[in-house]
Motif scaffolding. Structure first.
Motif, PDB file in Angstrom:
ATOM      1  N   GLY A  40      37.669   0.371  -8.582  1.00 36.24           N
ATOM      2  CA  GLY A  40      36.895  -0.886  -9.235  1.00 36.24           C
ATOM      3  C   GLY A  40      37.671  -2.282  -9.192  1.00 36.24           C
ATOM      4  O   GLY A  40      38.959  -2.180  -8.819  1.00 36.24           O
ATOM      5  N   GLY A  41      37.036  -3.201  -9.441  1.00 32.19           N
ATOM      6  CA  GLY A  41      37.857  -4.582  -9.399  1.00 32.19           C
ATOM      7  C   GLY A  41      37.862  -5.038  -8.086  1.00 32.19           C
ATOM      8  O   GLY A  41      37.618  -4.643  -7.238  1.00 32.19           O
ATOM      9  N   VAL A  42      38.322  -6.427  -7.968  1.00 35.55           N
ATOM     10  CA  VAL A  42      38.280  -7.139  -6.756  1.00 35.55           C
ATOM     11  C   VAL A  42      39.727  -7.142  -6.401  1.00 35.55           C
ATOM     12  O   VAL A  42      40.569  -7.950  -7.264  1.00 35.55           O
ATOM     13  CB  VAL A  42      37.705  -8.782  -6.954  1.00 35.55           C
ATOM     14  CG1 VAL A  42      37.876  -9.442  -5.791  1.00 35.55           C
ATOM     15  CG2 VAL A  42      36.197  -8.510  -7.388  1.00 35.55           C
TER      16      VAL A  42
END
Length: 615
Positions: free
Chosen positions: A215-217
């Motif tokens: 997850g995360g950018v």
């Protein structure tokens, strides 16, 4: 040259790895001491290293030096010879780097020594770095490309990636370099030398790219380059939580494609990516879905096949993939395939170097996006092989655009892979039948005499594997493709699993015309273009079936084919006669030598007898 001498002296008594860490730490240590104007020579030990870096304000540099120091087996330097070798080297470094400091060239000289040491260590197989020719190629291809930040994946000690960044970012003070590497000691070395070089726009991050991204950018970059690790590509179990391979249907994925997907996921719109990979990633069935997705997104701009043996101690083929998220209109939905594998010069034993001619040819084809005869070809994305979604340049360079008619090999011949026998089923005996393997095809001939004898009962129920007249045999495994065409079999013979038979449909093709094409330069390039595998090259039946071969009128083909048959039979007859004549003459001359020795021995015996008689 003096550094090379000291390197050889030191590693004659300790391991190359320890010699590398000791010399590198000495270079760093003496560079710091020169910058701080520490004039006196002192002993080189763990404590003196710590003392030298204590006054350096940069925390990362201090930590890096101490971590490199931990890699040194200091007890080795307590041995008299090792201590003396280090003392001599330290004294030379001290004088040389202080002179460089006074001349304002300390950092340049220090960096030059580090790179020379890396070359020496690479020859010993301690690690593999990007060859100079490939760095020059990347510089030529991307010269003029503007970017604000560059990511160097699998950066190692960052020497190669930083060199490319310096070249591409020349004159642009707004660019930034980031290196990513999994090995802690390589990260430490990179941080240490980047600090000593005075680089303020560079950082090195430790990261295991193979770990799932859940997850995360991810941070985005304008330009990403990666020289993927050699010899470590292996299938990994897919992690359903990894967002990079979401939707991938297979249970396993090879490591090279995790790197590629990671690169594509972090490349900004309009950005460029370059990945150096082995051939498997271009043709492997397992990742066909991922290659198709890249094509549908129109992110693949070019693929370049490089010469083999460019990397020290590595003999697999290397391909350069160029991705572009923002192709200009004239390049959209098109891919440029380039082959510069023949442009090389020998650098040293077992190592080649990419030639200037090869770099210039690739640059011309890529920068002008055009076709060069025998070097590059442009294909619409709909023209890619739908069966394999192959990205291999040879697959497309061998397809001509002359308008000549072609047909698929499966339309002209049945394709049979040989029999698989267990070791205990192969019975070597006087009787039985011949079992043809790779070693039994030499110089376009079947060597029945060298083939193993096997019990026919193991093969009698497999008539498709029995060799018939006019069968074309080719090796399906190995680095070199061998071919032979069977005349009237001298004895009952079968093919092994490493051999493939092309059994021609005489209503569609003539066997000798097909054999002549496959043996030609064009035909061999076509076969090499459909090979899979990196270390062990494979010619699969599936790829052979889809091979394009020239289509000719049957009446012309029949006439030419029979003439080719007669020529082949006459060639074989003369070759047998010449061989027999040569062997007979050889035997005669050898017998003359033996007779001469016997005559000499007889003469010596007679002389001894006469001498004894006189006495």
């Amino acid at each position: 040259m003096l550094l090379e001498y000291d390197w050889k002296q030191l590693k004659s008594d300790i391991s190359p790895e320890q010699a590398f860490y000791i010399i590198l730490l000495l270079i760093f240590w003496e560079t710091v001491r020169a910058e701080q104007d520490m004039g006196e020579e002192i002993s080189f030990c763990r404590e003196s290293v710590a003392a030298a870096v204590r006054s350096v304000p940069d925390y990362d540099f201090k930590e890096s030096m101490l971590q490199i120091s931990e890699r040194v087996a200091w007890e080795l330097l307590e041995q008299e010879k090792n201590a003396e070798d280090v003392k001599v080297l330290m004294s030379w470094l001290h004088r040389h780097l202080r002179q460089a400091w006074k001349a304002g060239a300390l950092r340049q000289n220090s960096l030059s020594m580090q790179r020379e040491l890396c070359v020496l260590a690479e020859r010993e197989g301690l690690f593999t770095t990007t060859p100079d020719g490939i760095k020059a190629l990347l510089g030529a291809l991307f010269e003029g490309v503007h970017f604000s930040d560059m990511l160097d994946m699998c950066s190692g000690m960052s020497y190669a990636g930083h060199e490319l960044w310096e070249r591409l970012a020349a004159g642009n003070a707004e660019t930034f370099y980031t290196g990513e590497e999994i090995e802690p000691v390589f990260c430490s070395i990179a941080r240490a030398w980047l600090y000593l070089s005075g680089e303020k726009r560079c950082k090195v991050i430790r990261r295991n790219i193979l770990e799932p991204v859940t997850g995360g950018v991810a941070e985005q970059y304008d330009f990403i380059t990666a020289d993927l690790p050699r010899g470590t590509n292996r299938p990994l179990v897919c992690d359903d939580t990894d967002v990079r391979i979401k939707g991938f249907r297979n249970k396993k994925i090879y490591a090279d494609w995790i790197f590629i997907e990671d690169m594509l996921g972090r490349l900004r719109q309009g950005g460029y990516g370059s990945a150096l990979v082995t051939t498997g990633g271009l043709i492997r069935e397992n990742e066909k879905q991922l290659r198709q997705q890249v094509i549908e997104n129109d992110w693949l701009e070019a693929v370049i096949t490089l010469p083999a043996n460019l990397y020290a101690n590595v003999h697999t083929m290397t391909e350069l993939l160029i991705f572009h998220k923002g192709k200009p209109v004239e390049r959209q939905n098109r891919i440029l395939f380039i082959d510069i594998s023949r442009f090389y010069c020998r650098q040293s034993r077992g190592a080649w170097e990419l030639s200037i001619e090869g770099i210039n040819a690739a640059r011309e084809a890529f920068c002008e996006f055009r076709q060069l005869e025998g070097i590059s070809v442009i294909r619409e994305r709909d023209e890619l092989n739908r069966e394999t979604v192959s990205w291999k340049p040879l697959s497309y360079l061998t397809q001509t655009d002359t308008g000549a008619r072609t047909l698929k090999l499966e339309q002209a011949a049945s394709i049979v892979r040989g029999a698989q026998l267990k070791p205990d089923e192969i019975r070597v005996s006087e009787g039985g039948v011949k079992f043809i393997n790779v070693k039994d095809i030499q110089n376009e001939r079947l060597l029945y005499e060298s083939a193993e004898n096997v019990d026919e009962t193991r093969l009698i129920e497999k008539p498709q594997f029995r060799i018939r007249e006019d069968d074309i045999l080719l090796t399906s495994k190995g680095t070199v493709i061998k071919l032979a065409i069977a005349g009237e079999p001298q004895m009952v013979s079968y093919i092994s699993e490493n051999i493939t038979i092309l059994r021609i449909n005489r209503q569609m093709y003539h066997p000798y015309v097909l054999y002549d094409y496959l043996q030609s330069e064009e035909g061999r390039r076509a076969l090499e273009g459909i090979q899979s595998g990196t270390t062990i090259r494979i010619l699969s039946n599936a790829n052979l079936k889809k091979l394009d071969i020239p289509a000719y009128p049957m009446d012309v083909m029949e006439k030419v084919g029979e003439e080719l048959r007669r020529n082949r039979m006459e060639f074989d007859r003369q070759q047998r006669e010449l061989t027999a004549r040569f062997l007979a003459q050889k035997q005669k001359l050898e017998q003359e030598l033996k007779n001469g020795l016997k005559k000499e021995a007889r003469q010596d015996g007679e002389n001894i007898s006469e001498s004894q008689h006189e006495k």
